[in-house]
Design an enzyme around this catalytic site. Structure first.
Site, PDB file in Angstrom:
ATOM      1  N   HIS A   3      14.300   4.137 -12.607  1.00 17.40           N
ATOM      2  CA  HIS A   3      13.035   3.751 -13.232  1.00 17.40           C
ATOM      3  C   HIS A   3      12.048   3.449 -12.116  1.00 17.40           C
ATOM      4  O   HIS A   3      12.292   2.608 -11.262  1.00 17.40           O
ATOM      5  CB  HIS A   3      13.203   2.522 -14.131  1.00 17.40           C
ATOM      6  CG  HIS A   3      11.936   2.163 -14.860  1.00 17.40           C
ATOM      7  ND1 HIS A   3      11.644   2.641 -16.122  1.00 17.40           N
ATOM      8  CD2 HIS A   3      10.870   1.401 -14.480  1.00 17.40           C
ATOM      9  CE1 HIS A   3      10.465   2.190 -16.501  1.00 17.40           C
ATOM     10  NE2 HIS A   3       9.968   1.433 -15.526  1.00 17.40           N
ATOM     11  N   CYS A   4      10.926   4.130 -12.126  1.00 14.30           N
ATOM     12  CA  CYS A   4       9.949   4.006 -11.044  1.00 14.30           C
ATOM     13  C   CYS A   4       8.709   3.271 -11.546  1.00 14.30           C
ATOM     14  O   CYS A   4       8.011   3.757 -12.449  1.00 14.30           O
ATOM     15  CB  CYS A   4       9.562   5.403 -10.530  1.00 14.30           C
ATOM     16  SG  CYS A   4       8.383   5.373  -9.159  1.00 14.30           S
ATOM     17  N   ILE A   5       8.429   2.109 -10.976  1.00 13.96           N
ATOM     18  CA  ILE A   5       7.264   1.342 -11.410  1.00 13.96           C
ATOM     19  C   ILE A   5       5.958   2.008 -10.981  1.00 13.96           C
ATOM     20  O   ILE A   5       4.905   1.752 -11.572  1.00 13.96           O
ATOM     21  CB  ILE A   5       7.309  -0.102 -10.858  1.00 13.96           C
ATOM     22  CG1 ILE A   5       7.329  -0.090  -9.320  1.00 13.96           C
ATOM     23  CG2 ILE A   5       8.512  -0.853 -11.398  1.00 13.96           C
ATOM     24  CD1 ILE A   5       7.223  -1.483  -8.715  1.00 13.96           C
TER      25      ILE A   5
END
Length: 308
Positions: free
Chosen positions: A154-156
């Site tokens: 999951h990439c912010i």
């Protein structure tokens, strides 16, 4: 009642929204420093200065367009979720051979007895949070609150997960970010050196000096950090492995999804070379390559002749 610490993960969605503004802010600062403050004025100087300025401006705008195209392709492309009611094709299939270590016994309080019994008897992967079967290479994301197909992480920075359907776009975003930040760093290096070499003689406006210094430092930092991520992810692509799988698979045996670096590369970037550097797929690739749907993956055969 036990406190579920994973609920804090939902706060990352708010952080991710801020990160989009950070990316656009860095782009804005870089644009002002390179285009407005330094290289557009040099276009009118003539001779070598004009040619250099035009070259820098053309490359800068091209890479910026590709960077933004790739970035928003990641942001607005669903990484892939498990279709409603999806089940393995046959409960007798050995799905364990196409997945990572199985989840623990499904929760009996939320799973119907028939599904729970089926999952245990057939060694099928099951998500206790989503109450559904999980395809091979699928993982649950606590931030998104659902299972993501071929989840990498999951990439912010892109406010979403990187998975089966947007992984290529993420890699291109890293590539064009590295090229763009490297170009900005090299283009502003002479001005950066000149500022500290002739600080008493420099007649530029303070805002121009400050923006040039800020843009140079930011782009240098991004170029170095993104290079490390780009190298890491390209090594993962070469082995047909995700970030999650790299930590979970056994290093003593060859990864069963490893079909050779060329086929591994094509599973992410597609079959048409002309589209490798564009954040999109051909209709033919979407139709023929089941891996892009995130539900079915070819396995390595003993003689490494596995076809798509």
């Amino acid at each position: 009642m036990a406190w579920n610490v994973f609920k804090l993960c939902t706060g990352l969605k708010v952080v991710g929204s801020v990160m989009i503004l950070v990316v656009l802010s860095v782009v804005g600062v870089s644009y002002y420093a390179v285009v407005v403050a330094n290289y557009v004025p040099q276009v009118w100087k003539g001779a070598l200065a004009t040619a250099t300025a035009l070259l820098v401006l053309i490359l800068f705008h091209f890479l910026l367009a590709m960077l933004l195209w790739s970035y928003f392709a990641v942001v607005f492309t669903d990484p892939g979720g498990v279709p409603q009611g999806w089940k393995p094709s046959s409960c007798e299939d050995d799905l364990e051979a196409q997945s990572l270590p199985l989840d623990p016994t499904p929760a009996t309080t939320t799973v119907p007895v028939s599904l729970s019994t089926m999952a245990q008897s057939a060694n099928v992967r099951y998500c206790r949070k989503c109450c559904q079967f999980k395809p091979p290479r699928c993982h649950h994301c606590s931030v998104c609150g659902r299972c993501i197909l071929k989840m990498d992480h999951h990439c912010i920075w892109v406010v979403t997960c990187v998975g089966a359907r947007n992984y290529k776009f993420f890699l291109l975003f890293l590539l064009y970010t590295f090229l763009e930040t490297t170009l900005v760093t090299v283009a502003l290096l002479p001005q950066f050196v000149a500022i500290f070499s002739n600080i008493d003689e420099d007649s530029s406006f303070p805002s121009v000096l400050a923006t040039t210094i800020l843009a140079f430092v930011l782009n240098l930092a991004f170029a170095l950090s993104v290079l490390g991520f780009l190298i890491m992810h390209m090594s993962l692509v070469a082995d047909n492995t995700t970030t999650i799988e790299a930590y979970e698979k056994k290093a003593s045996t060859r990864w069963r999804f490893d079909l050779g670096w060329k086929r591994n590369f094509e599973q992410v970037f597609g079959m048409r070379r002309i589209y490798w550097f564009l954040p999109l797929y051909t209709e033919d690739d979407l139709r023929r390559m089941t891996v892009l749907q995130g539900l079915d993956y070819p396995l390595r055969s003993d003689n490494d002749s596995q076809e798509f």
